[in-house]
Design a protein around this motif. Sequence first.
Motif, PDB file in Angstrom:
ATOM      1  N   PHE A 152       8.407   0.769  -8.994  1.00  0.00           N
ATOM      2  CA  PHE A 152       8.188   1.714 -10.091  1.00  0.00           C
ATOM      3  C   PHE A 152       7.383   2.916  -9.602  1.00  0.00           C
ATOM      4  N   ARG A 153       6.305   2.660  -8.868  1.00  0.00           N
ATOM      5  CA  ARG A 153       5.472   3.754  -8.351  1.00  0.00           C
ATOM      6  C   ARG A 153       6.288   4.630  -7.397  1.00  0.00           C
ATOM      7  N   ARG A 154       7.098   3.979  -6.565  1.00  0.00           N
ATOM      8  CA  ARG A 154       7.933   4.718  -5.617  1.00  0.00           C
ATOM      9  C   ARG A 154       8.929   5.614  -6.353  1.00  0.00           C
ATOM     10  N   PHE A 155       9.495   5.123  -7.429  1.00  0.00           N
ATOM     11  CA  PHE A 155      10.506   5.879  -8.163  1.00  0.00           C
ATOM     12  C   PHE A 155       9.922   7.009  -9.006  1.00  0.00           C
ATOM     13  N   PHE A 156       8.783   6.754  -9.671  1.00  0.00           N
ATOM     14  CA  PHE A 156       8.359   7.648 -10.748  1.00  0.00           C
ATOM     15  C   PHE A 156       7.082   8.455 -10.506  1.00  0.00           C
ATOM     16  N   ASP A 157       6.186   8.013  -9.649  1.00  0.00           N
ATOM     17  CA  ASP A 157       4.869   8.643  -9.578  1.00  0.00           C
ATOM     18  C   ASP A 157       4.809   9.789  -8.568  1.00  0.00           C
ATOM     19  N   ARG A 189       7.783   8.519  -2.007  1.00  0.00           N
ATOM     20  CA  ARG A 189       8.129   8.752  -3.400  1.00  0.00           C
ATOM     21  C   ARG A 189       9.530   9.333  -3.530  1.00  0.00           C
ATOM     22  N   SER A 190      10.114   9.161  -4.709  1.00  0.00           N
ATOM     23  CA  SER A 190      11.387   9.804  -5.005  1.00  0.00           C
ATOM     24  C   SER A 190      11.109  11.222  -5.502  1.00  0.00           C
ATOM     25  N   ARG A 191      12.175  11.927  -5.909  1.00  0.00           N
ATOM     26  CA  ARG A 191      12.015  13.291  -6.403  1.00  0.00           C
ATOM     27  C   ARG A 191      11.813  13.343  -7.923  1.00  0.00           C
ATOM     28  N   VAL A 192      11.667  12.181  -8.558  1.00  0.00           N
ATOM     29  CA  VAL A 192      11.557  12.158 -10.020  1.00  0.00           C
ATOM     30  C   VAL A 192      10.382  12.996 -10.513  1.00  0.00           C
ATOM     31  N   VAL A 211       0.870  -1.171   0.000  1.00  0.00           N
ATOM     32  CA  VAL A 211       0.000   0.000   0.000  1.00  0.00           C
ATOM     33  C   VAL A 211       0.908   1.222   0.000  1.00  0.00           C
ATOM     34  N   ASP A 212       0.840   2.001  -1.047  1.00  0.00           N
ATOM     35  CA  ASP A 212       1.783   3.105  -1.213  1.00  0.00           C
ATOM     36  C   ASP A 212       1.761   4.090  -0.052  1.00  0.00           C
ATOM     37  N   ARG A 213       0.621   4.262   0.574  1.00  0.00           N
ATOM     38  CA  ARG A 213       0.483   5.244   1.643  1.00  0.00           C
ATOM     39  C   ARG A 213       1.021   4.739   2.980  1.00  0.00           C
ATOM     40  N   MET A 214       1.329   3.447   3.073  1.00  0.00           N
ATOM     41  CA  MET A 214       1.772   2.852   4.327  1.00  0.00           C
ATOM     42  C   MET A 214       3.247   2.463   4.243  1.00  0.00           C
ATOM     43  N   SER A 215       4.059   3.087   5.037  1.00  0.00           N
ATOM     44  CA  SER A 215       5.483   2.781   5.027  1.00  0.00           C
ATOM     45  C   SER A 215       5.718   1.350   5.505  1.00  0.00           C
ATOM     46  N   PRO A 256       1.161  10.439  -3.287  1.00  0.00           N
ATOM     47  CA  PRO A 256      -0.292  10.188  -3.175  1.00  0.00           C
ATOM     48  C   PRO A 256      -1.008  11.345  -2.492  1.00  0.00           C
ATOM     49  N   LEU A 257      -2.208  11.627  -2.943  1.00  0.00           N
ATOM     50  CA  LEU A 257      -3.001  12.703  -2.362  1.00  0.00           C
ATOM     51  C   LEU A 257      -3.597  12.267  -1.033  1.00  0.00           C
ATOM     52  N   ASN A 258      -3.854  13.246  -0.159  1.00  0.00           N
ATOM     53  CA  ASN A 258      -4.565  12.939   1.079  1.00  0.00           C
ATOM     54  C   ASN A 258      -5.988  12.529   0.741  1.00  0.00           C
ATOM     55  N   LEU A 259      -6.489  11.537   1.440  1.00  0.00           N
ATOM     56  CA  LEU A 259      -7.805  11.000   1.116  1.00  0.00           C
ATOM     57  C   LEU A 259      -8.941  11.893   1.593  1.00  0.00           C
ATOM     58  N   THR A 260      -8.683  12.754   2.570  1.00  0.00           N
ATOM     59  CA  THR A 260      -9.730  13.614   3.119  1.00  0.00           C
ATOM     60  C   THR A 260      -9.547  15.039   2.645  1.00  0.00           C
ATOM     61  N   ASN A 261     -10.631  15.675   2.243  1.00  0.00           N
ATOM     62  CA  ASN A 261     -10.586  17.056   1.795  1.00  0.00           C
ATOM     63  C   ASN A 261     -10.189  17.971   2.950  1.00  0.00           C
ATOM     64  N   GLU A 262      -9.398  18.995   2.643  1.00  0.00           N
ATOM     65  CA  GLU A 262      -8.916  19.899   3.684  1.00  0.00           C
ATOM     66  C   GLU A 262     -10.045  20.584   4.434  1.00  0.00           C
ATOM     67  N   GLU A 263     -11.183  20.756   3.775  1.00  0.00           N
ATOM     68  CA  GLU A 263     -12.298  21.455   4.413  1.00  0.00           C
ATOM     69  C   GLU A 263     -13.112  20.549   5.327  1.00  0.00           C
ATOM     70  N   HIS A 264     -12.844  19.232   5.274  1.00  0.00           N
ATOM     71  CA  HIS A 264     -13.607  18.305   6.106  1.00  0.00           C
ATOM     72  C   HIS A 264     -13.172  18.415   7.565  1.00  0.00           C
ATOM     73  N   GLU A 265     -14.126  18.245   8.467  1.00  0.00           N
ATOM     74  CA  GLU A 265     -13.831  18.405   9.897  1.00  0.00           C
ATOM     75  C   GLU A 265     -12.832  17.369  10.418  1.00  0.00           C
ATOM     76  N   ASN A 266     -12.781  16.218   9.750  1.00  0.00           N
ATOM     77  CA  ASN A 266     -11.853  15.163  10.177  1.00  0.00           C
ATOM     78  C   ASN A 266     -10.526  15.196   9.418  1.00  0.00           C
ATOM     79  N   TYR A 267     -10.280  16.269   8.681  1.00  0.00           N
ATOM     80  CA  TYR A 267      -9.057  16.347   7.898  1.00  0.00           C
ATOM     81  C   TYR A 267      -7.830  16.354   8.793  1.00  0.00           C
ATOM     82  N   ARG A 268      -6.866  15.546   8.433  1.00  0.00           N
ATOM     83  CA  ARG A 268      -5.584  15.520   9.138  1.00  0.00           C
ATOM     84  C   ARG A 268      -4.489  15.389   8.092  1.00  0.00           C
ATOM     85  N   HIS A 269      -3.620  16.368   8.046  1.00  0.00           N
ATOM     86  CA  HIS A 269      -2.574  16.346   7.030  1.00  0.00           C
ATOM     87  C   HIS A 269      -1.591  15.214   7.303  1.00  0.00           C
TER      88      HIS A 269
END
Length: 420
Positions: free
Chosen positions: A158-163, A186-189, A32-36, A166-179
């Motif tokens: 490949f995803r780690r190197f090139f993409d 990801r790499s800096r590619v 899962v890309d979002r989970m280290s 990943p976006l945060n799943l919760t919208n910033e305006e949502h009350e449960n938003y946590r950055h």
Amino acid sequence: ISLSGETPSKTDTMRKKLHFSSFDGSATMPPVDRMSGSHSHLEKNILSLEAVFKEVDSLAKKAFDANSDAVVEEMKECLDAIIFTMHHIESEAGNSMMDECAESMPFHWPAKRFVKAARTYREELEEVRLLLDDKSSNDSALRSRLGDFIGRSIRFYFRRFFDPVPLNLTNEEHENYRHVDLSSTRSRVCEIVEMVDPDGGRDTAAADGSISSVFSYALRAIHALFAINAERATSDGEYFSIFFSSGASHRGLGPGRSPTIVLSDADLDEILADIHDVHIVLQGIKAARFFSALLHWPGVSAAIKDAGGWSKVQTYAGVFESLDLEKACPEEAYFTLLCGIERLLQRIDADAEKMAQVERICEDNLRNCWKRFRCGTKSKAILQQNPHISTIAAYLRDGKSLSFPALAEPSEESEEEEEE
């Protein structure tokens, strides 16, 4: 739940449960890309299965190297005894054994599930037994599973190197938003290069921004190019460039302006096969150019190195090749190109001029095919006489999509979108 709005019947609500198990690899957690660290479970299973099949292959090698038939027969007898035991567990006569197996588990495990486990082990052991007679017989469900695991792991890198991150799943305006800072995944590619449509229009791959998927597709095309070249090239070091050699392609529609030959279904098959060969070569050459341009882009190699480098990718590609998993998992065979990234890149760079020459030959052949079969005609009489012309024309037009995005520095617009 019924999408049609109807109340589900009792039969629908009593469906069998879906079980994931460790004995067949189905319980392996995908990365899962979002989970280290989420890729560690998959990679541990790759190493475990590699060890299993190394033992299996060494057993087969011992059988082939043995000068005594008695040694081979002894191996077969041992395997037959285990296979018979697995058969026994699968049958109704093995109920008591299943119960004993279930009781031995440190957690609740239904006795009936041992039937599936026994079947899995039996089928694998039967494949091992076949190996003792035929070393090329290395097709099994678990080998296929290992090939699939290797493909998943390589695509994760490949995803780690090139993409992009990943976006945060919760919208910033949502009350449960946590950055959540996911930049470490990801790499800096993605900050160094982006894909653009070479013609200035809208390219789906470029718009998606997933360099990893295009990179993977390019590798598949390069693998197909090398495969057809190894099969058809007339001499080592040269590229296959003798196209449209079938009888139907040579005959065309006959001499003169008026068609004298009516194409049969067999003729159409030959012509489309010839076009397909050109498409394989042409796409492979364009893929090689994309591959080289990306890895030579300033800063890309350093960014990949900072993200861990190619060592894991090369290791897993090497496992795929050394265990000869192509038969069991042909759809992932193109990853064997990654056993040596630098070696592959050097080969592509060294052959750049040869590929450019063959590319021009491909395009000339496709243009000649278009003319030879009058694909641009609007004459109803000709099209009625030879309806297969429309099919040939459509297939030739499809070849125009055999391209790859161009590369460019990230635009200010793209950077603003990421900041938002």
